[in-house]
Design a protein around this motif. Structure first.
Motif, PDB file in Angstrom:
ATOM      1  N   GLY A   1       0.782  -1.229   0.000  1.00 12.22           N
ATOM      2  CA  GLY A   1       0.000   0.000   0.000  1.00 12.22           C
ATOM      3  C   GLY A   1       0.810   1.274   0.000  1.00 12.22           C
ATOM      4  O   GLY A   1       0.241   2.378   0.064  1.00 12.22           O
ATOM      5  N   VAL A   2       2.154   1.161  -0.079  1.00 10.61           N
ATOM      6  CA  VAL A   2       3.031   2.335  -0.069  1.00 10.61           C
ATOM      7  C   VAL A   2       3.529   2.591  -1.490  1.00 10.61           C
ATOM      8  O   VAL A   2       4.022   1.670  -2.148  1.00 10.61           O
ATOM      9  CB  VAL A   2       4.241   2.111   0.868  1.00 10.61           C
ATOM     10  CG1 VAL A   2       5.210   3.280   0.800  1.00 10.61           C
ATOM     11  CG2 VAL A   2       3.759   1.890   2.292  1.00 10.61           C
TER      12      VAL A   2
ATOM     13  N   LEU B   1       8.566   6.116  13.588  1.00 12.44           N
ATOM     14  CA  LEU B   1       8.501   6.448  12.166  1.00 12.44           C
ATOM     15  C   LEU B   1       8.024   7.884  11.959  1.00 12.44           C
ATOM     16  O   LEU B   1       8.569   8.620  11.133  1.00 12.44           O
ATOM     17  CB  LEU B   1       7.567   5.477  11.443  1.00 12.44           C
ATOM     18  CG  LEU B   1       8.129   4.092  11.143  1.00 12.44           C
ATOM     19  CD1 LEU B   1       7.026   3.166  10.669  1.00 12.44           C
ATOM     20  CD2 LEU B   1       9.225   4.182  10.091  1.00 12.44           C
ATOM     21  N   ARG B   2       7.013   8.273  12.703  1.00 15.48           N
ATOM     22  CA  ARG B   2       6.476   9.627  12.552  1.00 15.48           C
ATOM     23  C   ARG B   2       7.537  10.671  12.883  1.00 15.48           C
ATOM     24  O   ARG B   2       7.690  11.667  12.171  1.00 15.48           O
ATOM     25  CB  ARG B   2       5.257   9.794  13.470  1.00 15.48           C
ATOM     26  CG  ARG B   2       4.518  11.120  13.261  1.00 15.48           C
ATOM     27  CD  ARG B   2       3.225  11.181  14.039  1.00 15.48           C
ATOM     28  NE  ARG B   2       3.459  11.125  15.477  1.00 15.48           N
ATOM     29  CZ  ARG B   2       3.080  10.127  16.260  1.00 15.48           C
ATOM     30  NH1 ARG B   2       2.468   9.075  15.741  1.00 15.48           N
ATOM     31  NH2 ARG B   2       3.320  10.158  17.549  1.00 15.48           N
ATOM     32  N   ALA B   3       8.289  10.446  13.957  1.00 18.08           N
ATOM     33  CA  ALA B   3       9.319  11.406  14.338  1.00 18.08           C
ATOM     34  C   ALA B   3      10.438  11.443  13.311  1.00 18.08           C
ATOM     35  O   ALA B   3      10.921  12.527  12.946  1.00 18.08           O
ATOM     36  CB  ALA B   3       9.870  11.041  15.712  1.00 18.08           C
TER      37      ALA B   3
ATOM     38  N   PHE C   1       4.650  11.363   2.951  1.00 20.83           N
ATOM     39  CA  PHE C   1       5.600  10.487   3.645  1.00 20.83           C
ATOM     40  C   PHE C   1       5.030  10.035   4.997  1.00 20.83           C
ATOM     41  O   PHE C   1       5.183   8.875   5.388  1.00 20.83           O
ATOM     42  CB  PHE C   1       6.935  11.202   3.847  1.00 20.83           C
ATOM     43  CG  PHE C   1       7.882  11.055   2.689  1.00 20.83           C
ATOM     44  CD1 PHE C   1       7.460  11.332   1.395  1.00 20.83           C
ATOM     45  CD2 PHE C   1       9.182  10.645   2.880  1.00 20.83           C
ATOM     46  CE1 PHE C   1       8.326  11.197   0.314  1.00 20.83           C
ATOM     47  CE2 PHE C   1      10.062  10.502   1.819  1.00 20.83           C
ATOM     48  CZ  PHE C   1       9.626  10.783   0.528  1.00 20.83           C
ATOM     49  N   LEU C   2       4.391  10.956   5.721  1.00 17.14           N
ATOM     50  CA  LEU C   2       3.790  10.599   7.000  1.00 17.14           C
ATOM     51  C   LEU C   2       2.660   9.589   6.818  1.00 17.14           C
ATOM     52  O   LEU C   2       2.509   8.662   7.616  1.00 17.14           O
ATOM     53  CB  LEU C   2       3.278  11.845   7.723  1.00 17.14           C
ATOM     54  CG  LEU C   2       4.353  12.756   8.319  1.00 17.14           C
ATOM     55  CD1 LEU C   2       3.737  14.056   8.814  1.00 17.14           C
ATOM     56  CD2 LEU C   2       5.094  12.051   9.465  1.00 17.14           C
ATOM     57  N   ALA C   3       1.882   9.753   5.746  1.00 20.01           N
ATOM     58  CA  ALA C   3       0.807   8.798   5.457  1.00 20.01           C
ATOM     59  C   ALA C   3       1.399   7.419   5.148  1.00 20.01           C
ATOM     60  O   ALA C   3       0.872   6.388   5.589  1.00 20.01           O
ATOM     61  CB  ALA C   3      -0.037   9.286   4.287  1.00 20.01           C
ATOM     62  N   ALA C   4       2.506   7.396   4.408  1.00 22.06           N
ATOM     63  CA  ALA C   4       3.171   6.127   4.113  1.00 22.06           C
ATOM     64  C   ALA C   4       3.732   5.506   5.390  1.00 22.06           C
ATOM     65  O   ALA C   4       3.658   4.283   5.583  1.00 22.06           O
ATOM     66  CB  ALA C   4       4.284   6.350   3.099  1.00 22.06           C
ATOM     67  N   GLY C   5       4.279   6.332   6.272  1.00 13.47           N
ATOM     68  CA  GLY C   5       4.793   5.820   7.545  1.00 13.47           C
ATOM     69  C   GLY C   5       3.695   5.204   8.383  1.00 13.47           C
ATOM     70  O   GLY C   5       3.898   4.160   9.026  1.00 13.47           O
ATOM     71  N   ALA C   6       2.512   5.825   8.386  1.00 15.03           N
ATOM     72  CA  ALA C   6       1.369   5.271   9.120  1.00 15.03           C
ATOM     73  C   ALA C   6       0.953   3.927   8.534  1.00 15.03           C
ATOM     74  O   ALA C   6       0.602   2.995   9.267  1.00 15.03           O
ATOM     75  CB  ALA C   6       0.214   6.257   9.098  1.00 15.03           C
ATOM     76  N   GLN C   7       1.021   3.798   7.193  1.00 16.59           N
ATOM     77  CA  GLN C   7       0.660   2.534   6.545  1.00 16.59           C
ATOM     78  C   GLN C   7       1.687   1.450   6.892  1.00 16.59           C
ATOM     79  O   GLN C   7       1.319   0.301   7.170  1.00 16.59           O
ATOM     80  CB  GLN C   7       0.596   2.721   5.034  1.00 16.59           C
ATOM     81  CG  GLN C   7       0.227   1.458   4.251  1.00 16.59           C
ATOM     82  CD  GLN C   7      -1.137   0.930   4.607  1.00 16.59           C
ATOM     83  OE1 GLN C   7      -2.112   1.674   4.639  1.00 16.59           O
ATOM     84  NE2 GLN C   7      -1.215  -0.362   4.903  1.00 16.59           N
TER      85      GLN C   7
ATOM     86  N   LYS D   1       1.114   0.230  10.344  1.00 17.78           N
ATOM     87  CA  LYS D   1      -0.048  -0.675  10.356  1.00 17.78           C
ATOM     88  C   LYS D   1       0.340  -2.056   9.830  1.00 17.78           C
ATOM     89  O   LYS D   1      -0.065  -3.082  10.388  1.00 17.78           O
ATOM     90  CB  LYS D   1      -1.172  -0.080   9.517  1.00 17.78           C
ATOM     91  CG  LYS D   1      -2.439  -0.932   9.499  1.00 17.78           C
ATOM     92  CD  LYS D   1      -3.523  -0.285   8.662  1.00 17.78           C
ATOM     93  CE  LYS D   1      -4.774  -1.168   8.617  1.00 17.78           C
ATOM     94  NZ  LYS D   1      -5.839  -0.543   7.775  1.00 17.78           N
ATOM     95  N   ASN D   2       1.125  -2.081   8.748  1.00 18.29           N
ATOM     96  CA  ASN D   2       1.568  -3.369   8.189  1.00 18.29           C
ATOM     97  C   ASN D   2       2.402  -4.160   9.191  1.00 18.29           C
ATOM     98  O   ASN D   2       2.350  -5.392   9.218  1.00 18.29           O
ATOM     99  CB  ASN D   2       2.396  -3.141   6.925  1.00 18.29           C
ATOM    100  CG  ASN D   2       1.589  -2.562   5.774  1.00 18.29           C
ATOM    101  OD1 ASN D   2       0.352  -2.614   5.777  1.00 18.29           O
ATOM    102  ND2 ASN D   2       2.270  -1.996   4.799  1.00 18.29           N
ATOM    103  N   LEU D   3       3.182  -3.445  10.005  1.00 16.62           N
ATOM    104  CA  LEU D   3       4.060  -4.104  10.954  1.00 16.62           C
ATOM    105  C   LEU D   3       3.312  -4.678  12.149  1.00 16.62           C
ATOM    106  O   LEU D   3       3.854  -5.509  12.893  1.00 16.62           O
ATOM    107  CB  LEU D   3       5.126  -3.120  11.450  1.00 16.62           C
ATOM    108  CG  LEU D   3       6.186  -2.706  10.430  1.00 16.62           C
ATOM    109  CD1 LEU D   3       7.032  -1.566  10.975  1.00 16.62           C
ATOM    110  CD2 LEU D   3       7.073  -3.888  10.052  1.00 16.62           C
TER     111      LEU D   3
END
Length: 411
Positions: free
Chosen positions: A108-109, A285-287, A301-307, A310-312
């Motif tokens: 999803g990234v 990741l967010r930081a 990039f922040l949206a990708a980090g959130a995804q 979630k995957n992890l």
């Protein structure tokens, strides 16, 4: 001067592996050296062969001590250093497949964002392999007539339950910890923890609390385990819960295990549920992304980090069991099978393991072990030995296997 001489004498006694004791106190130096050879298939077109350390039990050097302070009361401590006998290092080497991450991590990234974030995540993985000196354990406590209170870096209650009912005792290349190595699917040791331990008449109880202490990622930890053993029967339950530094419920483990020993046989098995709705890696990741992403691309990039966070996350169930057969006084056979099913199908897998222990003496054993991993759908797991992370398969869904021969010496 007398004080200096006393300290030197104590150090000399410890270096010789001796026990320095009086009528009320003792100090012991102990350790394990585990070294051997490993062959792994699934990490590329060729079999990987190398010398390794810790396949069965993990090499370590430790000091433990007790002091009687009153009738029924004792002070005690344990310090335990982890090392790798193949190199003499206290930290793991880079995995045989490098720091490449499984494909499912980036589901999803967008590819452009994946290309930018993958090196950062790989560096984070590599940094996680760098161990502190007293990596295994570092704690002190008081034993009372109604239980013990211990503080420091200790094994979590759920992991202690896992190890008790794992046919391989969390060792050998066939154990199920292979799946839960990166990212962590069960917390093994807890920093900044206080634990209450009680055992009486076959009953046992552990209650632990760990402070997050303001660090990014890890938040408050709580854990509890209980069990009962009588004759050849043993049963136990364990629960761990970690909050992330945002205060959200992160990794949770619930374990139920049992074993029964009869004659030369021992049958053991467990069920474990793993939940990780809000990975502790999310705040990290967010930081990291917030500090390094170009301003125009920060939101994506922040949206990708959130995804990725979630995957992890984990959301699955493990069934795992095995049999010990004591062939004779020098040889023991262990066979096991486990299957893990996750809501993320790319993490489903099964592991079959076998191990043969040959005792040369009470302190020295030779272990021969092997495993086969069925990487269902998109899983990319390579076999794992205690304290080691070997990496991932070269493509999703590829099965893998490993064989090891190692010498374990305890002192």
């Amino acid at each position: 001067m007398k004080k200096q001489l006393s300290l030197l004498a104590l150090a000399a006694a410890a270096s010789l592996g001796a026990q320095a004791q009086s009528a009320s106190s003792s100090i012991n130096l102990f350790g394990i050296v585990d070294v051997g050879v490993v062959a792994i298939d699934g990490a590329g077109s060729k079999t990987r062969r190398f010398v390794s350390s810790g396949q069965q039990v993990g090499s370590r050097l430790g000091v433990r001590g007790t002091e009687e302070i009153a009738p029924g009361w004792k002070a005690m401590f344990t310090l335990e250093h982890q090392f790798y006998a193949d190199t003499g290092s206290q930290s793991q080497q880079t995995p045989v497949t490098g720091t490449t991450l499984p494909e499912w991590v980036f589901a999803g990234v967008p590819l452009t964002v994946k290309g930018a974030l993958a090196p950062t995540l790989g560096a984070t993985l590599n940094a996680s392999l760098e161990n502190r000196f007293w990596h295994r354990q570092a704690w002190a406590g008081i034993v009372t007539p109604v239980g013990a209170v211990l503080g420091g870096r200790q094994y979590s209650p759920a992991f202690a339950t896992y190890g008790r009912f794992d046919p391989h005792q969390a060792g050998n290349v066939g154990n199920m910890l292979t799946l839960f190595a990166a990212p962590t699917g069960i917390e093994v040791r807890i920093d900044n923890s206080v634990q209450y331990v009680a055992e009486k008449g076959g009953l046992r109880l552990n209650v632990m609390v760990g402070a997050g202490e303001g660090g990014l990622g890890n938040g408050r930890f709580t854990g509890i385990s209980a069990g009962y053993a009588v004759g050849g029967f043993d049963i136990g339950v364990g629960f761990n819960q970690r909050k992330n530094s945002d205060g959200q419920t992160a990794l949770e483990n619930t374990i139920v295990g049992a074993s029964y020993a009869f004659g030369p046989h021992k049958v053991t098995g467990m069920y474990m549920q793993v939940k990780d709705a809000n990975s502790i890696l999310g705040p990290q990741l967010r930081a990291s992304i917030g500090a390094s992403a170009p301003a125009p691309l920060r939101a994506s990039f922040l949206a990708a980090g959130a995804q990725i966070a979630k995957n992890l996350g984990w959301d699955g169930d493990l069934l795992y069991g095995g049999v010990h057969y004591q062939i004779n006084d020098r040889n023991k056979l262990v066979v096991s099978y486990g299957q893990y099913d996750d809501a993320n199908n790319a993490r489903d897998m099964a592991v079959a393991g076998v191990a043969l222990e040959h005792s040369l003496s009470k302190r020295t054993q030779i272990w021969l072990s092997g495993s086969r991993i069925d990487n269902k759908t998109g899983s990319q797991v390579l076999p794992f030995a205690q304290g080691l992370y070997y990496g991932i398969t070269d493509k999703p869904g590829r099965d893998s296997s490993a064989y090891s021969l190692n010498l374990v010496h305890r002192f």
